[in-house]
Design a protein around this motif. Structure first.
Motif, PDB file in Angstrom:
ATOM      1  N   LEU A 143      62.011   2.605  -1.594  1.00 59.82           N
ATOM      2  CA  LEU A 143      63.224   2.310  -0.812  1.00 59.82           C
ATOM      3  C   LEU A 143      64.162   1.179  -1.857  1.00 59.82           C
ATOM      4  CD1 LEU A 143      62.166   1.141   2.825  1.00 59.82           C
ATOM      5  CD2 LEU A 143      63.119   3.415   2.006  1.00 59.82           C
ATOM      6  N   GLU A 144      63.478   0.538  -2.637  1.00 61.02           N
ATOM      7  CA  GLU A 144      64.097  -0.440  -3.334  1.00 61.02           C
ATOM      8  C   GLU A 144      64.967   0.355  -4.632  1.00 61.02           C
ATOM      9  OE1 GLU A 144      64.769  -3.540  -2.788  1.00 61.02           O
ATOM     10  OE2 GLU A 144      63.563  -3.841  -1.009  1.00 61.02           O
ATOM     11  N   SER A 145      64.042   1.417  -5.233  1.00 58.19           N
ATOM     12  CA  SER A 145      64.353   2.163  -6.370  1.00 58.19           C
ATOM     13  C   SER A 145      65.538   3.220  -6.160  1.00 58.19           C
ATOM     14  CB  SER A 145      63.207   2.623  -7.065  1.00 58.19           C
ATOM     15  OG  SER A 145      62.723   3.505  -6.308  1.00 58.19           O
ATOM     16  N   GLY A 146      65.276   3.880  -4.765  1.00 59.06           N
ATOM     17  CA  GLY A 146      66.312   4.878  -4.586  1.00 59.06           C
ATOM     18  C   GLY A 146      65.992   6.257  -5.342  1.00 59.06           C
ATOM     19  N   HIS A 147      64.711   6.254  -5.820  1.00 58.77           N
ATOM     20  CA  HIS A 147      64.322   7.386  -6.680  1.00 58.77           C
ATOM     21  C   HIS A 147      63.964   8.649  -5.777  1.00 58.77           C
ATOM     22  CE1 HIS A 147      62.837   4.744 -10.239  1.00 58.77           C
ATOM     23  NE2 HIS A 147      64.215   5.184 -10.250  1.00 58.77           N
ATOM     24  N   VAL A 148      63.866   8.503  -4.371  1.00 59.75           N
ATOM     25  CA  VAL A 148      63.391   9.571  -3.420  1.00 59.75           C
ATOM     26  C   VAL A 148      63.973   9.310  -2.306  1.00 59.75           C
ATOM     27  CG1 VAL A 148      61.053   8.671  -2.818  1.00 59.75           C
ATOM     28  CG2 VAL A 148      61.654  11.083  -2.639  1.00 59.75           C
ATOM     29  N   TYR A 149      64.392  10.147  -1.542  1.00 59.13           N
ATOM     30  CA  TYR A 149      64.825   9.991  -0.264  1.00 59.13           C
ATOM     31  C   TYR A 149      63.654   9.448   0.695  1.00 59.13           C
ATOM     32  CZ  TYR A 149      66.522  11.026   4.565  1.00 59.13           C
ATOM     33  OH  TYR A 149      66.783  10.794   5.942  1.00 59.13           O
ATOM     34  N   TYR A 150      63.803   8.796   1.595  1.00 58.75           N
ATOM     35  CA  TYR A 150      62.860   8.452   2.793  1.00 58.75           C
ATOM     36  C   TYR A 150      63.416   8.140   4.059  1.00 58.75           C
ATOM     37  CZ  TYR A 150      59.428   5.816   5.491  1.00 58.75           C
ATOM     38  OH  TYR A 150      58.781   5.164   6.713  1.00 58.75           O
ATOM     39  N   GLY A 151      63.188   8.775   5.045  1.00 64.69           N
ATOM     40  CA  GLY A 151      63.468   8.537   6.591  1.00 64.69           C
ATOM     41  C   GLY A 151      63.037   9.530   7.352  1.00 64.69           C
ATOM     42  N   HIS A 169      55.758  14.847   4.398  1.00 66.26           N
ATOM     43  CA  HIS A 169      55.580  13.925   5.315  1.00 66.26           C
ATOM     44  C   HIS A 169      55.101  12.659   4.308  1.00 66.26           C
ATOM     45  CE1 HIS A 169      56.988  15.719   8.866  1.00 66.26           C
ATOM     46  NE2 HIS A 169      56.204  16.675   8.800  1.00 66.26           N
ATOM     47  N   ALA A 170      55.725  11.396   4.805  1.00 66.15           N
ATOM     48  CA  ALA A 170      55.425  10.253   4.139  1.00 66.15           C
ATOM     49  C   ALA A 170      53.882   9.544   4.278  1.00 66.15           C
ATOM     50  CB  ALA A 170      56.406   9.190   4.383  1.00 66.15           C
ATOM     51  N   PHE A 171      53.514   9.982   5.588  1.00 61.79           N
ATOM     52  CA  PHE A 171      52.190   9.245   6.043  1.00 61.79           C
ATOM     53  C   PHE A 171      51.437  10.632   6.690  1.00 61.79           C
ATOM     54  CE2 PHE A 171      55.407   6.187   6.841  1.00 61.79           C
ATOM     55  CZ  PHE A 171      54.824   5.255   5.712  1.00 61.79           C
ATOM     56  N   THR A 172      51.220  10.696   7.973  1.00 58.10           N
ATOM     57  CA  THR A 172      50.286  11.545   8.414  1.00 58.10           C
ATOM     58  C   THR A 172      51.117  12.991   8.728  1.00 58.10           C
ATOM     59  OG1 THR A 172      51.176  10.947  10.916  1.00 58.10           O
ATOM     60  CG2 THR A 172      49.351   9.938  10.036  1.00 58.10           C
ATOM     61  N   LYS A 202      59.965  12.461  12.013  1.00 53.81           N
ATOM     62  CA  LYS A 202      58.718  11.666  11.457  1.00 53.81           C
ATOM     63  C   LYS A 202      59.238  11.262  10.043  1.00 53.81           C
ATOM     64  CE  LYS A 202      54.409  13.060  11.455  1.00 53.81           C
ATOM     65  NZ  LYS A 202      53.629  11.842  11.916  1.00 53.81           N
ATOM     66  N   PRO A 203      58.346  10.131   9.638  1.00 50.56           N
ATOM     67  CA  PRO A 203      58.915   9.638   8.114  1.00 50.56           C
ATOM     68  C   PRO A 203      58.780  10.748   7.081  1.00 50.56           C
ATOM     69  CG  PRO A 203      57.656   7.960   9.202  1.00 50.56           C
ATOM     70  CD  PRO A 203      57.717   9.159  10.174  1.00 50.56           C
ATOM     71  N   THR A 204      59.520  10.827   6.542  1.00 56.07           N
ATOM     72  CA  THR A 204      59.663  12.270   5.385  1.00 56.07           C
ATOM     73  C   THR A 204      60.420  11.941   4.060  1.00 56.07           C
ATOM     74  OG1 THR A 204      60.134  13.647   7.270  1.00 56.07           O
ATOM     75  CG2 THR A 204      60.540  14.600   5.287  1.00 56.07           C
ATOM     76  N   TYR A 205      59.709  12.406   3.280  1.00 57.07           N
ATOM     77  CA  TYR A 205      60.331  12.166   1.623  1.00 57.07           C
ATOM     78  C   TYR A 205      61.030  13.464   1.267  1.00 57.07           C
ATOM     79  CZ  TYR A 205      57.226   8.293   0.466  1.00 57.07           C
ATOM     80  OH  TYR A 205      56.789   6.927   0.578  1.00 57.07           O
ATOM     81  N   SER A 239      45.486  25.679  12.422  1.00 60.66           N
ATOM     82  CA  SER A 239      44.934  24.552  12.403  1.00 60.66           C
ATOM     83  C   SER A 239      45.189  23.469  11.607  1.00 60.66           C
ATOM     84  CB  SER A 239      43.288  24.615  12.474  1.00 60.66           C
ATOM     85  OG  SER A 239      42.979  25.301  11.071  1.00 60.66           O
ATOM     86  N   VAL A 240      46.152  24.073  10.396  1.00 62.74           N
ATOM     87  CA  VAL A 240      46.593  23.049   9.380  1.00 62.74           C
ATOM     88  C   VAL A 240      48.224  23.094   9.556  1.00 62.74           C
ATOM     89  CG1 VAL A 240      46.587  22.841   6.766  1.00 62.74           C
ATOM     90  CG2 VAL A 240      44.520  24.001   7.802  1.00 62.74           C
ATOM     91  N   ALA A 241      48.568  21.767   9.506  1.00 60.37           N
ATOM     92  CA  ALA A 241      49.912  21.682   9.479  1.00 60.37           C
ATOM     93  C   ALA A 241      51.167  22.303   8.804  1.00 60.37           C
ATOM     94  CB  ALA A 241      50.326  19.976   9.680  1.00 60.37           C
ATOM     95  N   ALA A 242      52.065  22.726   8.956  1.00 62.92           N
ATOM     96  CA  ALA A 242      52.603  23.662   8.342  1.00 62.92           C
ATOM     97  C   ALA A 242      53.260  22.687   6.915  1.00 62.92           C
ATOM     98  CB  ALA A 242      54.152  24.088   9.144  1.00 62.92           C
ATOM     99  N   VAL A 243      53.823  21.519   7.130  1.00 65.53           N
ATOM    100  CA  VAL A 243      54.214  20.771   6.132  1.00 65.53           C
ATOM    101  C   VAL A 243      53.182  19.724   5.776  1.00 65.53           C
ATOM    102  CG1 VAL A 243      56.176  19.017   5.562  1.00 65.53           C
ATOM    103  CG2 VAL A 243      56.583  21.172   6.810  1.00 65.53           C
ATOM    104  N   PRO A 244      52.922  19.466   4.516  1.00 67.90           N
ATOM    105  CA  PRO A 244      51.637  18.395   4.023  1.00 67.90           C
ATOM    106  C   PRO A 244      52.126  17.254   4.437  1.00 67.90           C
ATOM    107  CG  PRO A 244      52.108  20.173   2.409  1.00 67.90           C
ATOM    108  CD  PRO A 244      53.252  20.260   3.303  1.00 67.90           C
ATOM    109  N   GLY A 245      51.367  16.160   4.636  1.00 70.33           N
ATOM    110  CA  GLY A 245      51.503  14.818   4.829  1.00 70.33           C
ATOM    111  C   GLY A 245      50.726  14.232   3.711  1.00 70.33           C
TER     112      GLY A 245
END
Length: 318
Positions: free
Chosen positions: A129-137, A86-89, A143-146, A98-104
């Motif tokens: 977003l400008e470089s396109g080096h990684v997917y974000y959405g 996840h890109a943020f939280t 939730k926002p994800t890389y 108690s700990v989320a499955a996928v890290p944020g």
């Protein structure tokens, strides 16, 4: 409850590390495959005990301890190592853990100051977003994800998209996108990259209606944020484009993957990050029909990569 059979050899105190286990090496080598039966048996012993909750939480914490992120280059390295995050939280924790499955990303920043976290993460996101080096959405749990370059093709193929004109119609048939979302998609496909402000002016709908359509298109991997555009002092708007124009290499690579195979790859990676979680939680996290997830888990189980156990039972009342 489903668990990754490799978790037994990566419990706290073992010599092998979680970061090695979930690194970019792909399929396990011959020695690891030979040890899988033993690891599976050890894991089952763990799941039969009341301490399953603590074991999985410790596994997830150990994974996070392998990373400290304070630069955009380290973010890119993190995403490539994990496959996605996840890109943020982080996502909501999956009961009973108690700990989320996928890290944020916020879990891995060397500061507890909330303003600093947002300032760093938001600035890095804009540069990606400008470089396109990684997917974000918005993707996992909406939730926002890389997503790493290595995992992007499996994610795309998992949705059933082919880069064709009827991809949105297929998403509509599967209830992954609504009718208005498909209208927005067709407009951007024909007009080229378009900002949120321009979409609002063109369609004359409420911001909530437009945001809902944009979220549906992101989770269906039909539309991606492709940059930002200034809109007055200290304000900006996203610029949107269709996935095939933004990531043509991923679309081409996805063409060699069947939907079932791609779903297996994504779910295996999810369980390698989570250690264990319920099928219900995976269904909530991934934007695909539930039957694909059920079938993928069964195929992974037949290959010895994942196994099923009973959820820990509540203590008996005295």
């Amino acid at each position: 409850m489903w668990y990754w059979t490799g978790i037994a050899g990566n419990a706290p105190g073992m010599d092998s590390t979680v970061t090695e286990a979930v690194g970019p090496s792909g399929e396990a080598n011959a020695a690891a495959r030979a040890a899988r039966a033993e690891a599976n048996a050890a894991a089952r012993a763990v799941w039969d005990e009341a301490g399953v909750r603590d074991a999985v939480a410790a596994f997830r914490l150990k994974l996070r301890e392998g990373f400290s992120v304070s630069t955009p280059e380290q973010v890119l390295h993190l995403v490539e190592q994990l496959g996605f995050c996840h890109a943020f939280t982080p996502e909501p924790p999956d009961c009973p853990f108690s700990v989320a499955a996928v890290p944020g990303l916020f879990e891995l920043l060397p500061t507890d100051d909330e303003d600093t976290r947002w300032d760093w993460a938001w600035t890095w996101k804009d540069s990606f977003l400008e470089s396109g080096h990684v997917y974000y959405g918005k993707l996992i749990h909406r939730k926002p994800t890389y997503v790493s370059s290595r995992m992007l093709s499996p994610f795309y193929a998992m949705t059933g998209n082919l880069g064709d004109a009827d991809d949105c119609a297929n998403a509509l048939d599967e209830a992954r996108a609504g009718g208005f979302a498909c209208t927005v998609y067709e407009h951007i496909a024909a007009s080229g990259p378009t900002s949120t402000i321009e979409l609002g002016r063109h369609f004359a709908v409420t911001r909530a209606t437009l945001d809902r359509a944009l979220t549906e298109l992101q989770t269906a991997m039909l539309l991606v944020p492709a940059g930002t555009r200034p809109e007055g002092p200290r304000k900006y708007t996203y610029v949107w484009d269709i996935f095939p124009r933004r990531f043509p290499a991923a679309v081409a690579a996805a063409s060699s993957l069947g939907r079932s195979q791609a779903t297996e790859e994504v779910i295996l990676r999810y369980l390698q990050l989570a250690g264990a979680t319920s099928e219900h939680h995976i269904c909530r996290a991934l934007p695909i029909p539930a039957f694909l997830i059920t079938n993928a888990l069964k195929k992974l189980q037949s290959r010895g990569l994942v196994a099923q156990c009973q959820s820990p039972t509540a203590p008996r009342r005295r």
